[in-house]
Design a protein around this motif. Structure first.
Motif, PDB file in Angstrom:
ATOM      1  N   PHE A 136      32.296  35.580  60.796  1.00 57.45           N
ATOM      2  CA  PHE A 136      32.440  35.943  59.392  1.00 57.45           C
ATOM      3  C   PHE A 136      31.179  36.605  58.861  1.00 57.45           C
ATOM      4  O   PHE A 136      30.108  36.524  59.464  1.00 57.45           O
ATOM      5  CB  PHE A 136      32.762  34.705  58.554  1.00 57.45           C
ATOM      6  N   THR A 137      31.341  37.270  57.715  1.00 59.46           N
ATOM      7  CA  THR A 137      30.218  37.813  56.969  1.00 59.46           C
ATOM      8  C   THR A 137      30.294  37.271  55.544  1.00 59.46           C
ATOM      9  O   THR A 137      31.370  36.873  55.081  1.00 59.46           O
ATOM     10  CB  THR A 137      30.260  39.351  56.926  1.00 59.46           C
ATOM     11  N   VAL A 138      29.162  37.261  54.846  1.00 59.53           N
ATOM     12  CA  VAL A 138      29.093  36.760  53.477  1.00 59.53           C
ATOM     13  C   VAL A 138      28.618  37.888  52.570  1.00 59.53           C
ATOM     14  O   VAL A 138      27.661  38.606  52.898  1.00 59.53           O
ATOM     15  CB  VAL A 138      28.131  35.557  53.365  1.00 59.53           C
ATOM     16  N   THR A 139      29.302  38.062  51.425  1.00 60.72           N
ATOM     17  CA  THR A 139      28.911  39.097  50.478  1.00 60.72           C
ATOM     18  C   THR A 139      29.237  38.629  49.060  1.00 60.72           C
ATOM     19  O   THR A 139      29.729  37.511  48.874  1.00 60.72           O
ATOM     20  CB  THR A 139      29.617  40.429  50.799  1.00 60.72           C
ATOM     21  N   GLU A 140      28.961  39.481  48.068  1.00 57.55           N
ATOM     22  CA  GLU A 140      29.291  39.187  46.675  1.00 57.55           C
ATOM     23  C   GLU A 140      30.031  40.369  46.068  1.00 57.55           C
ATOM     24  O   GLU A 140      29.692  41.528  46.334  1.00 57.55           O
ATOM     25  CB  GLU A 140      28.020  38.917  45.848  1.00 57.55           C
ATOM     26  N   TYR A 141      31.053  40.067  45.274  1.00 56.21           N
ATOM     27  CA  TYR A 141      31.789  41.097  44.550  1.00 56.21           C
ATOM     28  C   TYR A 141      31.891  40.690  43.085  1.00 56.21           C
ATOM     29  O   TYR A 141      31.945  39.491  42.770  1.00 56.21           O
ATOM     30  CB  TYR A 141      33.203  41.270  45.109  1.00 56.21           C
ATOM     31  N   SER A 142      31.975  41.675  42.197  1.00 54.98           N
ATOM     32  CA  SER A 142      32.189  41.375  40.783  1.00 54.98           C
ATOM     33  C   SER A 142      33.664  41.108  40.535  1.00 54.98           C
ATOM     34  O   SER A 142      34.533  41.533  41.303  1.00 54.98           O
ATOM     35  CB  SER A 142      31.730  42.553  39.914  1.00 54.98           C
ATOM     36  N   PHE A 143      33.950  40.400  39.430  1.00 54.63           N
ATOM     37  CA  PHE A 143      35.346  40.159  39.057  1.00 54.63           C
ATOM     38  C   PHE A 143      36.084  41.487  38.923  1.00 54.63           C
ATOM     39  O   PHE A 143      37.223  41.631  39.386  1.00 54.63           O
ATOM     40  CB  PHE A 143      35.423  39.419  37.720  1.00 54.63           C
ATOM     41  N   GLU A 144      35.451  42.457  38.289  1.00 51.93           N
ATOM     42  CA  GLU A 144      36.097  43.752  38.048  1.00 51.93           C
ATOM     43  C   GLU A 144      36.475  44.423  39.365  1.00 51.93           C
ATOM     44  O   GLU A 144      37.576  44.963  39.503  1.00 51.93           O
ATOM     45  CB  GLU A 144      35.169  44.651  37.247  1.00 51.93           C
ATOM     46  N   PHE A 145      35.580  44.378  40.326  1.00 50.34           N
ATOM     47  CA  PHE A 145      35.836  44.991  41.630  1.00 50.34           C
ATOM     48  C   PHE A 145      37.026  44.314  42.316  1.00 50.34           C
ATOM     49  O   PHE A 145      37.919  44.990  42.846  1.00 50.34           O
ATOM     50  CB  PHE A 145      34.585  44.876  42.495  1.00 50.34           C
ATOM     51  N   ILE A 146      37.039  42.985  42.309  1.00 50.63           N
ATOM     52  CA  ILE A 146      38.116  42.254  42.980  1.00 50.63           C
ATOM     53  C   ILE A 146      39.457  42.512  42.309  1.00 50.63           C
ATOM     54  O   ILE A 146      40.485  42.687  42.983  1.00 50.63           O
ATOM     55  CB  ILE A 146      37.792  40.743  43.023  1.00 50.63           C
ATOM     56  N   VAL A 147      39.471  42.561  40.970  1.00 50.35           N
ATOM     57  CA  VAL A 147      40.726  42.824  40.254  1.00 50.35           C
ATOM     58  C   VAL A 147      41.267  44.206  40.619  1.00 50.35           C
ATOM     59  O   VAL A 147      42.470  44.396  40.813  1.00 50.35           O
ATOM     60  CB  VAL A 147      40.528  42.690  38.735  1.00 50.35           C
ATOM     61  N   GLN A 148      40.385  45.185  40.734  1.00 52.24           N
ATOM     62  CA  GLN A 148      40.815  46.523  41.137  1.00 52.24           C
ATOM     63  C   GLN A 148      41.474  46.486  42.517  1.00 52.24           C
ATOM     64  O   GLN A 148      42.507  47.136  42.739  1.00 52.24           O
ATOM     65  CB  GLN A 148      39.617  47.485  41.153  1.00 52.24           C
ATOM     66  N   LYS A 149      40.876  45.748  43.444  1.00 52.65           N
ATOM     67  CA  LYS A 149      41.428  45.644  44.794  1.00 52.65           C
ATOM     68  C   LYS A 149      42.758  44.899  44.797  1.00 52.65           C
ATOM     69  O   LYS A 149      43.683  45.249  45.547  1.00 52.65           O
ATOM     70  CB  LYS A 149      40.436  44.931  45.712  1.00 52.65           C
ATOM     71  N   LEU A 150      42.880  43.858  43.972  1.00 50.17           N
ATOM     72  CA  LEU A 150      44.151  43.134  43.876  1.00 50.17           C
ATOM     73  C   LEU A 150      45.246  44.051  43.326  1.00 50.17           C
ATOM     74  O   LEU A 150      46.366  44.065  43.833  1.00 50.17           O
ATOM     75  CB  LEU A 150      43.995  41.910  42.961  1.00 50.17           C
ATOM     76  N   ASN A 151      44.914  44.803  42.299  1.00 50.47           N
ATOM     77  CA  ASN A 151      45.909  45.672  41.673  1.00 50.47           C
ATOM     78  C   ASN A 151      46.344  46.809  42.586  1.00 50.47           C
ATOM     79  O   ASN A 151      47.465  47.324  42.466  1.00 50.47           O
ATOM     80  CB  ASN A 151      45.355  46.240  40.363  1.00 50.47           C
ATOM     81  N   SER A 152      45.470  47.211  43.501  1.00 52.77           N
ATOM     82  CA  SER A 152      45.828  48.276  44.444  1.00 52.77           C
ATOM     83  C   SER A 152      46.427  47.715  45.729  1.00 52.77           C
ATOM     84  O   SER A 152      46.745  48.469  46.650  1.00 52.77           O
ATOM     85  CB  SER A 152      44.592  49.115  44.788  1.00 52.77           C
ATOM     86  N   ASP A 153      46.576  46.390  45.799  1.00 48.35           N
ATOM     87  CA  ASP A 153      47.145  45.695  46.960  1.00 48.35           C
ATOM     88  C   ASP A 153      46.254  45.776  48.192  1.00 48.35           C
ATOM     89  O   ASP A 153      46.717  45.539  49.300  1.00 48.35           O
ATOM     90  CB  ASP A 153      48.549  46.234  47.289  1.00 48.35           C
ATOM     91  N   ARG A 154      44.982  46.124  48.003  1.00 49.72           N
ATOM     92  CA  ARG A 154      44.044  46.088  49.124  1.00 49.72           C
ATOM     93  C   ARG A 154      43.683  44.655  49.476  1.00 49.72           C
ATOM     94  O   ARG A 154      43.401  44.336  50.615  1.00 49.72           O
ATOM     95  CB  ARG A 154      42.785  46.887  48.770  1.00 49.72           C
ATOM     96  N   TYR A 155      43.636  43.800  48.446  1.00 48.67           N
ATOM     97  CA  TYR A 155      43.499  42.365  48.633  1.00 48.67           C
ATOM     98  C   TYR A 155      44.850  41.747  48.278  1.00 48.67           C
ATOM     99  O   TYR A 155      45.433  42.100  47.244  1.00 48.67           O
ATOM    100  CB  TYR A 155      42.429  41.771  47.718  1.00 48.67           C
ATOM    101  N   TYR A 156      45.340  40.854  49.106  1.00 51.06           N
ATOM    102  CA  TYR A 156      46.684  40.338  48.844  1.00 51.06           C
ATOM    103  C   TYR A 156      46.800  38.845  49.142  1.00 51.06           C
ATOM    104  O   TYR A 156      46.019  38.281  49.913  1.00 51.06           O
ATOM    105  CB  TYR A 156      47.726  41.115  49.659  1.00 51.06           C
ATOM    106  N   VAL A 157      47.798  38.245  48.497  1.00 51.11           N
ATOM    107  CA  VAL A 157      48.085  36.822  48.677  1.00 51.11           C
ATOM    108  C   VAL A 157      49.175  36.697  49.731  1.00 51.11           C
ATOM    109  O   VAL A 157      50.246  37.290  49.578  1.00 51.11           O
ATOM    110  CB  VAL A 157      48.553  36.189  47.351  1.00 51.11           C
ATOM    111  N   PRO A 158      48.944  35.947  50.819  1.00 49.27           N
ATOM    112  CA  PRO A 158      49.979  35.804  51.863  1.00 49.27           C
ATOM    113  C   PRO A 158      51.188  35.026  51.356  1.00 49.27           C
ATOM    114  O   PRO A 158      51.105  34.293  50.356  1.00 49.27           O
ATOM    115  CB  PRO A 158      49.249  35.039  52.973  1.00 49.27           C
ATOM    116  N   ASP A 159      52.300  35.182  52.054  1.00 53.68           N
ATOM    117  CA  ASP A 159      53.555  34.566  51.623  1.00 53.68           C
ATOM    118  C   ASP A 159      53.440  33.061  51.415  1.00 53.68           C
ATOM    119  O   ASP A 159      54.014  32.509  50.483  1.00 53.68           O
ATOM    120  CB  ASP A 159      54.658  34.842  52.655  1.00 53.68           C
TER     121      ASP A 159
END
Length: 372
Positions: free
Chosen positions: A30-53
């Motif tokens: 694994f790797t460790v990093t930091e993201y802002s809330f705004e960045f993560i929300v953008q990725k969620l909305n574009s489906d780049r980050y997703y919730v598994p079934d």
């Protein structure tokens, strides 16, 4: 008072433990990093980050969401979020989906804060009701992320979810397998769990039904039965692939059965394996219904089916029927065994997943039936 000296463990015992630790640790990169809330929300909305079934049905209520947002406003530490990068480069949220969905929904004005006690003045407010400066500070809040390498296998990933989930609303093993391992064998398990005969023999609470407990029982039944090698251990039988890691054992088994059944259907259009498993399960149900007045429960009014009890009766009966099919007609009542002290001792929940105890309770039923 004289102290008893502790017997030192055998060096081979320590070596085996060290070997298992090294084997498992090598599967987790694994790797460790930091993201802002705004960045993560953008990725969620574009489906780049997703919730598994297997996590999609797990949703915090408004009060719990509000408490989390309040904690962010208070400046309290936010637990790590775990991602897994899939083969397409997208990020599956292994742990933290509740928090990330709450952040996204709050920033989209989908709920107002409620039941806050530390900052009660914020009750009733939505994200855009706050000042522009407060919105910006919230959006720039950083959250630490651990990204599991895509070489981390499915078994390890879902086992990690079950171990590290910090969201307060967790999926159980049956739900995780159903979401992570869609396939023809998983479909068979679901279909068999709905059979009226099985439901009659396994009276359990609605809460356990909702948590797919019957699917869990069937997955365990097939995993133990199909993995049992009757000629091992000097002819007494063994489950060689069981290493007292039940979650990994069941997950691997379901995955392999999905693949085997799919391969049969792809080759011939049918699956003799799936048909045989279905027939055997139904035959075991018919046998238990015939010989056990209370099915898999302890009494006529029983409303629970301990897993250790189910495993002993179901798998033990199946093994006996495989060894001697005439048992189906010869044995009329298994109550003397089920009411015995030997059975009570064998089916206590203490150390239930230890291999010797698992084999002990299964063989007890098998051997009793074979002697009749």
């Amino acid at each position: 008072m004289k102290k008893t000296r502790r017997k030192l463990p055998d060096p081979t015992h320590i070596d085996e433990a060290e070997k298992q630790i090294l084997e498992y640790s090598r599967t987790v990169k694994f790797t460790v990093t930091e993201y802002s809330f705004e960045f993560i929300v953008q990725k969620l909305n574009s489906d780049r980050y997703y919730v598994p079934d297997y996590q999609r049905a797990l949703v915090w209520n408004q009060a719990k969401q509000s408490k989390f947002i309040e904690s962010v406003f208070m400046g309290l530490p936010i637990p790590f979020v775990f991602f897994w990068q899939d083969k397409d480069g997208r990020m599956e949220i292994v742990d933290g989906s509740q928090r990330l969905r709450t952040i996204r929904d709050f920033m989209a004005d989908k709920f107002a804060l409620k039941d806050l006690e530390t900052i009660p003045a914020a009750n009733g407010l939505r994200y855009t009701d706050f000042s522009g400066a407060r919105q910006l500070k919230f959006a720039e809040t950083a959250i630490r992320v651990i990204i599991l390498d895509n070489t981390t296998d499915e078994v390890t990933r879902t086992e990690m979810f079950a171990r590290i989930n910090t969201g307060g609303t967790t999926a159980n093993d049956a739900e995780i397998r159903r979401g992570s391992l869609p396939g023809l064998f998983m479909d068979l398990i679901v279909d068999l769990s709905k059979k009226p005969e099985f439901i009659d023999l396994t009276p359990i609470s609605p809460q356990l039904v909702d948590k797919r407990e019957r699917e869990e029982l069937i997955a365990r039944f097939f995993a133990y039965l199909e993995s049992f090698k009757p000629d091992s251990a000097g002819g007494d039988g063994d489950i060689p692939t069981y290493r007292e890691e039940p979650r990994r054992f069941y997950f691997t088994f379901v995955k392999e059965m999905n693949e085997r059944i799919a391969a049969e259907i792809a080759a011939t259009g049918t699956s003799p394996l799936a048909a045989a498993m279905k027939d055997e399960f139904e035959r075991v149900l018919a046998f238990v219904n015939k010989v056990s007045p209370n099915g898999f429960t302890k009494s006529e009014t029983g409303n629970q089916v301990p897993r250790v009890r189910f495993e002993a009766i179901a798998v033990g009966s199946a093994l006996a029927l495989r060894a001697d099919p005439t048992i189906f007609d010869r044995v009329a009542d298994i109550s003397p065994l089920l009411e015995s002290q030997d059975f009570a001792t064998a089916t206590t929940s203490h150390a239930a997943n230890v291999k010797s105890r698992l084999l002990g309770r299964i063989k007890l039923v098998r051997d009793w039936l074979l002697l009749k």
